[in-house]
Write an enzyme that holds these catalytic residues in place. Structure first.
Site, PDB file in Angstrom:
ATOM      1  N   ASP A 170       0.899  -1.411  -0.007  1.00  0.00           N
ATOM      2  CA  ASP A 170       0.113  -0.240  -0.285  1.00  0.00           C
ATOM      3  C   ASP A 170       1.048   1.145  -0.012  1.00  0.00           C
ATOM      4  O   ASP A 170       2.061   0.787   0.196  1.00  0.00           O
ATOM      5  CB  ASP A 170      -0.922   0.131   1.728  1.00  0.00           C
ATOM      6  CG  ASP A 170      -2.040   1.123   1.139  1.00  0.00           C
ATOM      7  OD1 ASP A 170      -2.310   1.471   0.167  1.00  0.00           O
ATOM      8  OD2 ASP A 170      -2.250   1.674   2.215  1.00  0.00           O
ATOM      9  N   SER A 171       0.607   2.295  -0.465  1.00  0.00           N
ATOM     10  CA  SER A 171       0.785   3.607   0.264  1.00  0.00           C
ATOM     11  C   SER A 171       1.950   4.171   1.401  1.00  0.00           C
ATOM     12  O   SER A 171       2.665   4.588   1.630  1.00  0.00           O
ATOM     13  CB  SER A 171       0.160   4.778  -0.293  1.00  0.00           C
ATOM     14  OG  SER A 171      -0.443   5.296  -0.131  1.00  0.00           O
TER      15      SER A 171
ATOM     16  N   CYS B 115      -4.179  -1.608  -1.518  1.00  0.00           N
ATOM     17  CA  CYS B 115      -4.417  -0.386  -1.872  1.00  0.00           C
ATOM     18  C   CYS B 115      -5.270  -0.219  -3.071  1.00  0.00           C
ATOM     19  O   CYS B 115      -5.226  -0.585  -4.593  1.00  0.00           O
ATOM     20  CB  CYS B 115      -3.015   0.225  -2.444  1.00  0.00           C
ATOM     21  SG  CYS B 115      -3.001   1.952  -2.910  1.00  0.00           S
TER      22      CYS B 115
ATOM     23  N   GLU C  23      -3.174   8.642   7.979  1.00  0.00           N
ATOM     24  CA  GLU C  23      -1.622   8.330   8.297  1.00  0.00           C
ATOM     25  C   GLU C  23      -1.097   9.237  10.528  1.00  0.00           C
ATOM     26  O   GLU C  23      -0.190   9.088  10.368  1.00  0.00           O
ATOM     27  CB  GLU C  23      -1.181   9.328   6.959  1.00  0.00           C
ATOM     28  CG  GLU C  23      -1.411   8.329   6.014  1.00  0.00           C
ATOM     29  CD  GLU C  23      -0.503   6.880   6.172  1.00  0.00           C
ATOM     30  OE1 GLU C  23       0.356   6.851   6.615  1.00  0.00           O
ATOM     31  OE2 GLU C  23      -0.755   6.369   5.516  1.00  0.00           O
TER      32      GLU C  23
ATOM     33  N   CYS D 228     -11.069   2.545   0.458  1.00  0.00           N
ATOM     34  CA  CYS D 228      -9.966   3.301   0.022  1.00  0.00           C
ATOM     35  C   CYS D 228      -9.720   2.461   1.860  1.00  0.00           C
ATOM     36  O   CYS D 228     -10.723   2.025   2.203  1.00  0.00           O
ATOM     37  CB  CYS D 228      -9.902   4.326   0.778  1.00  0.00           C
ATOM     38  SG  CYS D 228      -7.841   5.070   1.216  1.00  0.00           S
TER      39      CYS D 228
ATOM     40  N   HIS E  23      -7.511   2.965   4.040  1.00  0.00           N
ATOM     41  CA  HIS E  23      -7.309   3.898   4.872  1.00  0.00           C
ATOM     42  C   HIS E  23      -8.521   3.503   5.946  1.00  0.00           C
ATOM     43  O   HIS E  23      -8.299   3.773   7.270  1.00  0.00           O
ATOM     44  CB  HIS E  23      -6.927   4.868   4.861  1.00  0.00           C
ATOM     45  CG  HIS E  23      -5.603   5.366   4.057  1.00  0.00           C
ATOM     46  ND1 HIS E  23      -4.998   4.434   3.375  1.00  0.00           N
ATOM     47  CD2 HIS E  23      -3.563   5.514   5.462  1.00  0.00           C
ATOM     48  CE1 HIS E  23      -3.341   4.505   3.870  1.00  0.00           C
ATOM     49  NE2 HIS E  23      -3.063   5.403   4.052  1.00  0.00           N
TER      50      HIS E  23
END
Ligand code: DGL
Length: 292
Positions: free
Chosen positions: A23-24, A87, A164, A202, A204
């Site tokens: 993932d990013s 992702c 994040e 997403c 996240h």
């Protein structure tokens, strides 16, 4: 189903597969968590491309380059024999580029996510929240349409930075979610839709699930592609002499999965937040330089 017992080697003596997960940033840990629960005896190499995050505001060309480089690291340097693109943005915009870049099977999260939406929705109207790039690609709308569902997509670009930052239970995050969902529901009503399912498009966003569930209209199903993607990975390994076993009901994964975590930046932050998001220690996170 093949059950290898507690030995890292299965009954046939075969070495457990290494599954690369990418993932990013931290979001992909939601997918890794679901994978570890289903494939507890596999080896996992997780890469968070934290130096180049967010992917969701970048062009297809840039996302494809970053994703291909990340995939090559996992396959060429960590011997991953199966890749899970944890992702949605990379899955939506770069799955072909990743498949071209590595000689191993690659699983994205969009198709499993759309499949889970199809299974959950009775009304056939579905809402999708995702990054800008995922929404612009309309990958979810297409995957939903292919299953007879109508999907309305909305970009929620503030949510990834909030995750994040570790603000997964913060009042500011709750308010941002409330505003996004209010706008999305108003748009759905204006289009005459009667959505009963919200897709977290997403990886996240599952980390915000408690806040999101509080903000959706009563009765709306909230689904994420992590579980569905992990089921698809399980099916892949069941198709051969797999060293994996699904946990029985109520049972969590064994205490020490074979896991190595890599990040392209901020390894200390990854160690701190990663363990919280994965629900188990991530151990020493190794710094990787994939270039600019
Ligand atoms: N977690 C990624 C996804 O599922 C996106 C985060 C980012 O914008 O880099 O889309």
């Amino acid at each position: 189903m093949n059950n290898p017992g507690n030995n890292p080697e299965n009954k046939t003596g075969a070495t457990p597969p290494t599954i690369g997960v990418f993932d990013s940033g931290f979001g992909g840990l939601t997918v890794l968590r679901a994978l570890i629960q289903r494939l507890p005896r596999a080896r996992f190499a997780f890469l968070g491309d934290t130096a180049r995050l967010p992917y969701g505001s970048k062009s297809r060309r840039t996302i494809a380059r970053y994703a291909a480089e990340s995939a090559q690291f996992l396959v060429n340097e960590q011997d991953a024999e199966f890749l899970v693109i944890a992702c949605n943005t990379a899955s939506a915009l770069a799955l072909d580029a990743i498949q071209d870049a590595v000689p191993v099977p690659v699983l994205g999260v969009i198709e499993p996510g759309a499949e889970a939406a199809w299974a959950a929705s009775r009304a056939g109207d579905v809402l999708v929240i995702a990054t800008d790039a995922t929404v612009q690609s309309h990958a979810y709308a297409a995957a939903c349409r292919a299953r007879g569902l109508r999907a309305l997509e909305k970009a929620c670009p503030l949510l990834v930075p909030l995750v994040e930052e570790g603000w997964t239970a913060h009042a500011v995050t709750a308010e941002v979610i409330r505003i996004y969902l209010e706008e999305l529901n108003a748009e759905a009503a204006a289009q005459g839709m009667k959505p009963d399912t919200l897709v977290l498009g997403c990886t996240h966003y599952p980390l915000l699930r408690p806040l999101i569930e509080r903000a959706v209209p009563a009765g709306m199903r909230v689904i994420d592609s992590a579980e569905a993607a992990a089921e698809a990975a399980l099916r892949h390994f069941n198709g051969r002499a797999a060293p994996a076993a699904a946990p029985s009901a109520g049972q969590d994964a064994p205490p020490e999965p074979q896991l190595r975590c890599f990040a392209t930046d901020s390894v200390e932050k990854f160690e701190r937040l990663g363990s919280r998001f994965l629900n188990r220690p991530v151990g020493k996170v190794e710094l990787v330089d994939l270039g600019g």
